[in-house]
Design an enzyme around this catalytic site. Structure first.
Site, mmCIF file in Angstrom:
data_model
loop_
_atom_site.group_PDB
_atom_site.id
_atom_site.type_symbol
_atom_site.label_atom_id
_atom_site.label_comp_id
_atom_site.label_asym_id
_atom_site.label_seq_id
_atom_site.Cartn_x
_atom_site.Cartn_y
_atom_site.Cartn_z
ATOM 1 N N HIS A 76 0.843 -1.205 0.000
ATOM 2 C CA HIS A 76 0.000 0.000 0.000
ATOM 3 C C HIS A 76 0.870 1.243 0.000
ATOM 4 C CE1 HIS A 76 -4.312 -1.310 1.152
ATOM 5 N NE2 HIS A 76 -3.722 -2.229 0.433
ATOM 6 N N TYR A 205 -9.420 6.191 6.780
ATOM 7 C CA TYR A 205 -9.600 6.611 8.175
ATOM 8 C C TYR A 205 -10.636 7.734 8.146
ATOM 9 C CZ TYR A 205 -5.353 4.087 9.617
ATOM 10 O OH TYR A 205 -4.423 3.118 9.892
ATOM 11 N N PRO A 297 -4.965 1.337 18.767
ATOM 12 C CA PRO A 297 -4.654 0.782 17.444
ATOM 13 C C PRO A 297 -4.614 1.785 16.287
ATOM 14 C CG PRO A 297 -6.858 0.115 18.156
ATOM 15 C CD PRO A 297 -6.217 0.783 19.321
ATOM 16 N N LYS A 301 0.450 0.648 15.055
ATOM 17 C CA LYS A 301 1.831 0.601 15.531
ATOM 18 C C LYS A 301 2.165 -0.602 16.409
ATOM 19 C CE LYS A 301 3.075 3.723 13.311
ATOM 20 N NZ LYS A 301 3.937 3.430 12.221
ATOM 21 N N TYR A 389 3.634 7.022 9.901
ATOM 22 C CA TYR A 389 2.816 5.867 9.528
ATOM 23 C C TYR A 389 3.674 4.744 8.955
ATOM 24 C CZ TYR A 389 -1.449 3.408 8.224
ATOM 25 O OH TYR A 389 -2.450 2.476 8.138
HETATM 26 P P1 FAD Z 1 1.054 -10.929 21.874
HETATM 27 O O1 FAD Z 1 0.696 -11.028 20.444
HETATM 28 O O2 FAD Z 1 0.017 -10.556 22.853
HETATM 29 O O3 FAD Z 1 1.671 -12.332 22.283
HETATM 30 C C1 FAD Z 1 1.902 -12.694 23.623
HETATM 31 C C2 FAD Z 1 1.873 -14.190 23.733
HETATM 32 O O4 FAD Z 1 2.253 -14.579 25.047
HETATM 33 C C3 FAD Z 1 0.483 -14.759 23.513
HETATM 34 O O5 FAD Z 1 0.547 -15.771 22.528
HETATM 35 C C4 FAD Z 1 0.094 -15.307 24.873
HETATM 36 O O6 FAD Z 1 -0.754 -16.439 24.776
HETATM 37 C C5 FAD Z 1 1.443 -15.639 25.465
HETATM 38 N N1 FAD Z 1 1.466 -15.687 26.931
HETATM 39 C C6 FAD Z 1 0.892 -14.817 27.804
HETATM 40 N N2 FAD Z 1 1.137 -15.196 29.061
HETATM 41 C C7 FAD Z 1 1.888 -16.328 28.996
HETATM 42 C C8 FAD Z 1 2.448 -17.192 29.968
HETATM 43 N N3 FAD Z 1 2.281 -16.982 31.276
HETATM 44 N N4 FAD Z 1 3.167 -18.267 29.556
HETATM 45 C C9 FAD Z 1 3.340 -18.502 28.230
HETATM 46 N N5 FAD Z 1 2.822 -17.704 27.274
HETATM 47 C C10 FAD Z 1 2.114 -16.627 27.644
HETATM 48 N N6 FAD Z 1 -2.244 -3.685 16.590
HETATM 49 C C11 FAD Z 1 -2.360 -3.063 15.439
HETATM 50 O O7 FAD Z 1 -1.359 -2.490 14.984
HETATM 51 N N7 FAD Z 1 -3.572 -3.049 14.773
HETATM 52 C C12 FAD Z 1 -4.675 -3.703 15.259
HETATM 53 O O8 FAD Z 1 -5.728 -3.703 14.633
HETATM 54 C C13 FAD Z 1 -4.584 -4.364 16.469
HETATM 55 N N8 FAD Z 1 -5.658 -5.004 17.014
HETATM 56 C C14 FAD Z 1 -5.519 -5.642 18.222
HETATM 57 C C15 FAD Z 1 -6.601 -6.285 18.804
HETATM 58 C C16 FAD Z 1 -6.477 -6.913 20.066
HETATM 59 C C17 FAD Z 1 -7.665 -7.616 20.686
HETATM 60 C C18 FAD Z 1 -5.221 -6.865 20.743
HETATM 61 C C19 FAD Z 1 -5.060 -7.499 22.118
HETATM 62 C C20 FAD Z 1 -4.141 -6.226 20.139
HETATM 63 C C21 FAD Z 1 -4.274 -5.611 18.886
HETATM 64 N N9 FAD Z 1 -3.189 -4.963 18.273
HETATM 65 C C22 FAD Z 1 -3.324 -4.334 17.106
HETATM 66 C C23 FAD Z 1 -1.886 -4.959 18.851
HETATM 67 C C24 FAD Z 1 -0.986 -6.038 18.260
HETATM 68 O O9 FAD Z 1 -1.745 -7.148 17.876
HETATM 69 C C25 FAD Z 1 0.016 -6.351 19.351
HETATM 70 O O10 FAD Z 1 0.776 -5.180 19.565
HETATM 71 C C26 FAD Z 1 0.931 -7.526 19.030
HETATM 72 O O11 FAD Z 1 0.211 -8.736 19.050
HETATM 73 C C27 FAD Z 1 2.061 -7.586 20.046
HETATM 74 O O12 FAD Z 1 2.786 -8.770 19.893
HETATM 75 P P2 FAD Z 1 3.453 -9.461 21.151
HETATM 76 O O13 FAD Z 1 4.171 -10.642 20.598
HETATM 77 O O14 FAD Z 1 4.203 -8.461 21.935
HETATM 78 O O15 FAD Z 1 2.250 -9.904 22.096
HETATM 79 C C1 DHB Z 2 -5.760 -2.163 10.809
HETATM 80 C C2 DHB Z 2 -5.690 -1.847 12.131
HETATM 81 C C3 DHB Z 2 -5.310 -0.574 12.505
HETATM 82 O O1 DHB Z 2 -5.223 -0.253 13.798
HETATM 83 C C4 DHB Z 2 -5.004 0.387 11.571
HETATM 84 O O2 DHB Z 2 -4.652 1.630 11.975
HETATM 85 C C5 DHB Z 2 -5.056 0.058 10.250
HETATM 86 C C6 DHB Z 2 -5.437 -1.224 9.867
HETATM 87 C C7 DHB Z 2 -6.178 -3.525 10.412
HETATM 88 O O3 DHB Z 2 -6.464 -4.346 11.292
HETATM 89 O O4 DHB Z 2 -6.228 -3.803 9.204
#
Ligand code: FAD
Ligand code: DHB
Length: 395
Positions: A76, A205, A297, A301, A389
């Site tokens: 994109h 957006y 979100p 980021k 962005y």
């Molecule tokens: P996570 O993906 O949370 O991974 C952490 C892992 O640790 C999980 O698999 C969990 O099961 C595991 N874990 C936890 N505790 C334990 C334990 N005690 N022992 C073993 N394993 C454990 N970001 C965007 O940019 N756009 C979005 O649209 C967006 N939507 C989101 C929607 C939701 C519901 C959430 C919660 C987050 C969203 N985010 C979004 C944020 C993005 O998905 C996260 O920033 C990203 O997943 C971070 O990755 P991570 O590996 O740090 O953590």
């Molecule tokens: C998506 C999520 C976001 O937070 C964003 O700013 C743009 C796209 C997505 O899930 O596609």
């Protein structure tokens, strides 16, 4: 799979941060064990982010995890800001020196990294719940975990908490050591997946007095859309017709644009919060990704920050492994926090500029619209948005 009682790096959590860290360490000849609480299907299907920054794309390619992303991801080159019934396009390459983003779902990135780790990497244990991080003060770190009904101890040189916002790693640090910064928002996002081709080639957006709306996508046939809703909203109160009707109103624009409808296959509500932990390290324990920080979100980021953290950490551990030097490990927290706070500010800016606060006055709404007009009219203001962005380059 036989699991060693000792490894160099014990990684808690197989989200994007933990999986990518394990991959990067393996490429530097450093062994690790990844412990993941949930089962494989759950981890691979959890609907979350969808936008990869240029730096994230580059890292995935460089570590051999970019093949399917390059085949199936959607590059994109811009986004649309929509307000006052008009659209304004922000062009990324011309405003950022050629940088752009990729639509490739977090679920797909996680599937690719899991498959590579199981085929080529060190142990990755699903349904292995870390219950304690011990020996941090004594310099003899270990992780206690429960797997297949039995408790085990994994001794290591370093523990990395990639266990998300609700994990145990951050809580293992004695109280008073970490400082946290926090902000909650008076609204949430209702997110849907729908089996319908996206109604726009690029993300939209949309600011409207009825609330924010975002049009995104997962594939050429699957749309991802979000609606600002009050905190505590039950997705059950939003039948499909109500969602499409509300999206229609919020995306309304002069001209002949039409939002295509299709079967909704998933609905969920995500609260919005900003959160930062300082420092992101306590002795041999490092925090990465959502375990250390959360952004709302808007601006996409969260996933990209998690990737940036583990890139910094993998480089620091590689240097320690090769030379014994701990300078990059000592700099880890400061290096990450500079990017984290930039992303915190950008996410806060995008969130507060595009979402009407339920308590805001007409004056506040006029300020939001003035800011949006400024971005539409000024190349300088547009470039500031575009550069944030697509993401800061890695040093
Ligand atoms: P996570 O993906 O949370 O991974 C952490 C892992 O640790 C999980 O698999 C969990 O099961 C595991 N874990 C936890 N505790 C334990 C334990 N005690 N022992 C073993 N394993 C454990 N970001 C965007 O940019 N756009 C979005 O649209 C967006 N939507 C989101 C929607 C939701 C519901 C959430 C919660 C987050 C969203 N985010 C979004 C944020 C993005 O998905 C996260 O920033 C990203 O997943 C971070 O990755 P991570 O590996 O740090 O953590
Ligand atoms: C998506 C999520 C976001 O937070 C964003 O700013 C743009 C796209 C997505 O899930 O596609």
């Amino acid at each position: 799979m036989s699991v060693p009682a000792r490894t160099t790096v014990a990684i808690i959590g197989a989200g994007p941060a933990g999986l990518l860290l394990a991959r990067l360490l393996q490429r530097s000849g450093i062994d690790s064990v990844v412990l993941e609480h949930r089962d494989r299907a759950y981890v691979e299907q959890r609907q979350r982010a969808g936008i990869l920054e240029q730096g994230t794309i580059d890292v995935l390619r460089a570590c051999g995890a970019g093949e399917r992303m390059d085949r199936e991801g959607l590059p994109h080159n811009g986004v649309e800001l929509r307000f006052d019934r008009r659209g304004h396009r922000i062009d990324f390459p011309s405003l950022t020196g050629g940088r752009a983003v990729m639509v490739y779902a977090q679920t797909e990135m996680v599937k690719d990294l899991v498959a590579l780790q199981l085929a080529e990497g060190g142990p990755l244990l699903f349904e292995a719940r870390a219950v304690a991080v011990e020996g941090l003060e004594a310099g003899q770190p270990s992780v206690r975990y429960v797997h297949e009904g039995r408790e085990h101890t994994l001794a290591c040189d370093f523990v990395v908490g990639c266990d998300g916002f609700h994990g145990i790693a951050r809580a293992a640090v004695p109280s008073g050591v970490l400082r946290t910064f926090d902000r909650e928002y008076p609204f949430s996002w209702l997110g849907i997946l729908a089996d319908v081709p996206p109604s726009s080639d690029e993300l939209i957006y949309a600011h409207s007095e009825r609330g924010f709306a975002l049009l995104s996508m997962r594939t050429p046939t699957v749309s991802r859309l979000y609606l600002q809703v009050p905190n505590g909203t039950d997705p059950g109160d939003w039948p499909d017709e109500r969602i499409w009707d509300e999206l229609d109103l919020r995306f309304a624009v002069d001209g002949d644009w039409k939002l295509e409808r299709g079967p909704i296959t998933s609905k969920s509500v995500t609260p919005m919060r900003s959160f930062v932990t300082e420092p992101m390290r306590y002795g041999p324990l490092f925090l990465a990704g959502d375990a250390a920080h959360i952004v709302p979100p808007t601006g996409a980021k969260g996933l990209n920050l998690a990737v940036a953290d583990v890139v910094v950490l993998a480089r620091a551990l590689a240097r320690w492994h090769e030379t014994g030097a701990a300078d990059l490990l000592d700099a880890y927290s400061d290096t990450c926090l500079r990017r984290v706070w930039r992303a915190e500010h950008f996410s806060y800016f995008m969130t507060t500029t595009l979402h009407p606060d339920p308590a805001q006055s007409d004056f506040d709404t006029r300020l939001q619209l003035s800011q949006l007009h400024r971005i539409a009219d000024s190349e300088t203001a547009a470039a500031e948005l575009a550069q944030n962005y697509v993401g800061l380059p890695f040093e």
